[in-house]
Write a protein that holds these residues in place. Structure first.
Motif, mmCIF file in Angstrom:
data_model
loop_
_atom_site.group_PDB
_atom_site.id
_atom_site.type_symbol
_atom_site.label_atom_id
_atom_site.label_comp_id
_atom_site.label_asym_id
_atom_site.label_seq_id
_atom_site.Cartn_x
_atom_site.Cartn_y
_atom_site.Cartn_z
ATOM 1 N N GLN A 8 0.827 -1.220 0.000
ATOM 2 C CA GLN A 8 0.000 0.000 0.000
ATOM 3 C C GLN A 8 0.859 1.268 0.000
ATOM 4 O O GLN A 8 0.429 2.294 -0.524
ATOM 5 N N SER A 9 2.081 1.158 0.512
ATOM 6 C CA SER A 9 2.944 2.356 0.511
ATOM 7 C C SER A 9 3.361 2.742 -0.908
ATOM 8 O O SER A 9 3.779 3.863 -1.149
ATOM 9 N N HIS A 10 3.249 1.806 -1.852
ATOM 10 C CA HIS A 10 3.616 2.095 -3.249
ATOM 11 C C HIS A 10 2.413 2.384 -4.131
ATOM 12 O O HIS A 10 2.571 2.592 -5.331
ATOM 13 N N LEU A 11 1.202 2.348 -3.554
ATOM 14 C CA LEU A 11 0.006 2.546 -4.386
ATOM 15 C C LEU A 11 -0.230 4.018 -4.695
ATOM 16 O O LEU A 11 -0.037 4.879 -3.835
ATOM 17 N N THR A 12 -0.681 4.263 -5.951
ATOM 18 C CA THR A 12 -1.144 5.616 -6.296
ATOM 19 C C THR A 12 -2.639 5.555 -6.658
ATOM 20 O O THR A 12 -3.173 6.502 -7.197
ATOM 21 N N THR A 13 -3.266 4.431 -6.371
ATOM 22 C CA THR A 13 -4.664 4.214 -6.780
ATOM 23 C C THR A 13 -5.640 4.891 -5.822
ATOM 24 O O THR A 13 -5.302 5.182 -4.672
ATOM 25 N N ARG A 14 -6.872 5.049 -6.328
ATOM 26 C CA ARG A 14 -7.958 5.483 -5.428
ATOM 27 C C ARG A 14 -8.740 4.279 -4.918
ATOM 28 O O ARG A 14 -9.251 4.284 -3.800
ATOM 29 N N HIS A 15 -8.876 3.257 -5.779
ATOM 30 C CA HIS A 15 -9.738 2.129 -5.420
ATOM 31 C C HIS A 15 -8.980 0.806 -5.302
ATOM 32 O O HIS A 15 -9.121 0.103 -4.308
ATOM 33 N N LEU A 16 -8.206 0.477 -6.357
ATOM 34 C CA LEU A 16 -7.607 -0.856 -6.374
ATOM 35 C C LEU A 16 -6.579 -1.012 -5.256
ATOM 36 O O LEU A 16 -5.653 -0.209 -5.127
ATOM 37 N N GLY A 17 -6.768 -2.068 -4.459
ATOM 38 C CA GLY A 17 -5.790 -2.387 -3.422
ATOM 39 C C GLY A 17 -5.902 -1.554 -2.169
ATOM 40 O O GLY A 17 -5.069 -1.664 -1.274
ATOM 41 N N ARG A 18 -6.926 -0.713 -2.082
ATOM 42 C CA ARG A 18 -7.100 0.048 -0.829
ATOM 43 C C ARG A 18 -7.563 -0.889 0.293
ATOM 44 O O ARG A 18 -7.353 -0.606 1.479
ATOM 45 N N GLU A 19 -8.225 -2.002 -0.101
ATOM 46 C CA GLU A 19 -8.535 -3.080 0.858
ATOM 47 C C GLU A 19 -7.811 -4.326 0.363
ATOM 48 O O GLU A 19 -8.035 -4.755 -0.784
ATOM 49 N N ILE A 20 -6.931 -4.853 1.187
ATOM 50 C CA ILE A 20 -6.202 -6.071 0.804
ATOM 51 C C ILE A 20 -6.369 -7.115 1.905
ATOM 52 O O ILE A 20 -6.107 -6.837 3.076
ATOM 53 N N ALA A 21 -6.839 -8.316 1.501
ATOM 54 C CA ALA A 21 -6.901 -9.434 2.461
ATOM 55 C C ALA A 21 -5.690 -10.322 2.168
ATOM 56 O O ALA A 21 -5.504 -10.755 1.026
ATOM 57 N N GLY A 45 -12.443 -3.217 -6.172
ATOM 58 C CA GLY A 45 -11.112 -2.741 -5.785
ATOM 59 C C GLY A 45 -10.442 -3.647 -4.771
ATOM 60 O O GLY A 45 -9.221 -3.582 -4.586
ATOM 61 N N GLN A 46 -11.248 -4.506 -4.109
ATOM 62 C CA GLN A 46 -10.685 -5.423 -3.100
ATOM 63 C C GLN A 46 -9.653 -6.353 -3.738
ATOM 64 O O GLN A 46 -9.850 -6.859 -4.841
ATOM 65 N N VAL A 47 -8.570 -6.574 -3.022
ATOM 66 C CA VAL A 47 -7.522 -7.496 -3.478
ATOM 67 C C VAL A 47 -7.373 -8.619 -2.454
ATOM 68 O O VAL A 47 -7.501 -8.384 -1.256
ATOM 69 N N VAL A 48 -7.140 -9.836 -2.930
ATOM 70 C CA VAL A 48 -6.749 -10.953 -2.058
ATOM 71 C C VAL A 48 -5.367 -11.412 -2.513
ATOM 72 O O VAL A 48 -5.153 -11.631 -3.709
ATOM 73 N N ILE A 49 -4.437 -11.533 -1.560
ATOM 74 C CA ILE A 49 -3.112 -12.056 -1.910
ATOM 75 C C ILE A 49 -2.747 -13.195 -0.974
ATOM 76 O O ILE A 49 -3.247 -13.272 0.152
ATOM 77 N N PHE A 74 -2.354 -13.278 -6.738
ATOM 78 C CA PHE A 74 -3.370 -12.380 -6.177
ATOM 79 C C PHE A 74 -4.545 -12.203 -7.133
ATOM 80 O O PHE A 74 -4.463 -12.529 -8.317
ATOM 81 N N SER A 75 -5.646 -11.692 -6.574
ATOM 82 C CA SER A 75 -6.860 -11.461 -7.356
ATOM 83 C C SER A 75 -7.449 -10.101 -6.990
ATOM 84 O O SER A 75 -7.311 -9.640 -5.847
ATOM 85 N N VAL A 76 -8.082 -9.485 -7.982
ATOM 86 C CA VAL A 76 -8.683 -8.149 -7.799
ATOM 87 C C VAL A 76 -10.145 -8.213 -8.225
ATOM 88 O O VAL A 76 -10.454 -8.780 -9.281
ATOM 89 N N LEU A 139 -19.675 -8.327 -12.537
ATOM 90 C CA LEU A 139 -18.584 -8.293 -11.560
ATOM 91 C C LEU A 139 -17.506 -9.229 -12.075
ATOM 92 O O LEU A 139 -17.817 -10.320 -12.545
ATOM 93 N N VAL A 140 -16.264 -8.800 -11.978
ATOM 94 C CA VAL A 140 -15.185 -9.620 -12.530
ATOM 95 C C VAL A 140 -14.071 -9.783 -11.495
ATOM 96 O O VAL A 140 -13.681 -8.814 -10.847
ATOM 97 N N VAL A 141 -13.616 -11.009 -11.344
ATOM 98 C CA VAL A 141 -12.408 -11.260 -10.550
ATOM 99 C C VAL A 141 -11.279 -11.550 -11.531
ATOM 100 O O VAL A 141 -11.376 -12.442 -12.370
ATOM 101 N N ILE A 142 -10.230 -10.731 -11.442
ATOM 102 C CA ILE A 142 -9.040 -10.947 -12.276
ATOM 103 C C ILE A 142 -7.969 -11.557 -11.375
ATOM 104 O O ILE A 142 -7.542 -10.919 -10.406
#
Ligand code: BTN
Length: 256
Positions: A8-21, A45-49, A74-76, A139-142
């Motif tokens: 998260q310290s490297h993110l510049t996003t507004r949505h993607l990866g703001r919540e990471i499980a 925007g949720q990410v699972v890693i 990981f998945s988004v 809804l799409v999971v990538i």
């Protein structure tokens, strides 16, 4: 172990990866994301890693191998404003985002239709997109699997010599968190532009544009020249005077 804070310290996003499980070990991050959604615990925007995916799913019902603690797995979750027939553009966008993030690490990745990331002719990563229709739209999971710090001995014998990793190309390990953040940053930028340029960006990064290829699909085998992707993200093969639109299947460069 992957650090969510470092990602998260490297993110510049507004949505993607703001919540990471983060799961130290799991079956499949794609499945985990659908489960979080079903439990009302995930929004776009949720990410699972995970550091250890035990039953990774690949394209065409195949398994996806991940070596524990070495790659990115990981998945988004996305809620794209796209009609169902253009959802294929999302995995193309995923591929473009991976290639652009790899470039920041000094790796020249290329794309192989439909969504392999290749480097020096070998497979460095893959993408599995799964979608569901809801009353509010698709809804799409990538799901992305990228080989990062594996050495050749970390892959099972059946993946030799087809698999390659960032480590094997650079000759040194890298930090996985900035690479993951870079992928999310690039993907969100593409989505912000409604994936308008994604087909041309994908073609610029394609490993086999204009080259002779073989394709094995559900309706049989095709041989011809790969001419690009259409606005729905389908691959195009020209055989004589005909252009064939590819759906699911496997493509290979024709030797010689
Ligand atoms: C392919 O066959 O090339 C696609 C592989 C996709 C693997 C990723 S790893 C993270 C996510 N979770 C899964 O179970 N599969 C995808």
């Amino acid at each position: 172990m992957l650090s969510v804070e470092a990602v998260q310290s490297h993110l510049t996003t507004r949505h993607l990866g703001r919540e990471i499980a983060y799961y130290p070990s799991t079956g499949s991050t794609n499945d985990d994301l659908w489960s979080l959604l079903d439990a009302g615990k995930a929004k776009a925007g949720q990410v699972v890693i995970t550091d250890d995916q035990r039953s990774g799913k690949g394209r065409q019902g195949r398994r996806w191998f991940s070596a524990a603690g070495l790659g990115l797995t990981f998945s988004v979750l996305l809620r794209p404003e796209l009609p169902p027939e253009r959802l294929g553009l999302l995995s193309l966008g995923g591929g473009v985002a991976v290639v652009d993030a790899l470039a920041l690490e000094g790796i020249k990745g290329r794309l192989k239709w439909p969504n392999d990331i290749v480097c020096e002719g070998r497979k460095l990563g893959g993408i599995l997109a799964e979608s569901r229709m809801t009353d509010e739209g698709p809804l799409v999971v990538i799901g992305l699997g990228i080989n990062v710090n594996e050495r050749i001995v970390d892959f099972p014998a059946e993946l030799h010599p087809a698999a390659v990793s960032v480590y094997m190309v650079l000759g040194k390990p890298i930090q996985r968190e900035p690479l993951l953040a870079g992928i999310l940053n690039h993907l969100e930028e593409l989505l912000a532009d409604s994936l308008d340029d994604v087909t041309s960006l994908w073609q610029e990064r394609c490993d086999h544009l204009g080259r002779p290829v073989r394709f094995q699909g559900p309706d049989g085998r095709l041989e011809g020249r790969f001419t690009g992707v259409n606005p729905a993200g389908q691959g195009l093969i020209e055989t004589g005077s005909e252009i064939h639109e590819l759906t699911a299947g496997d493509l290979d460069l024709k030797p010689g």
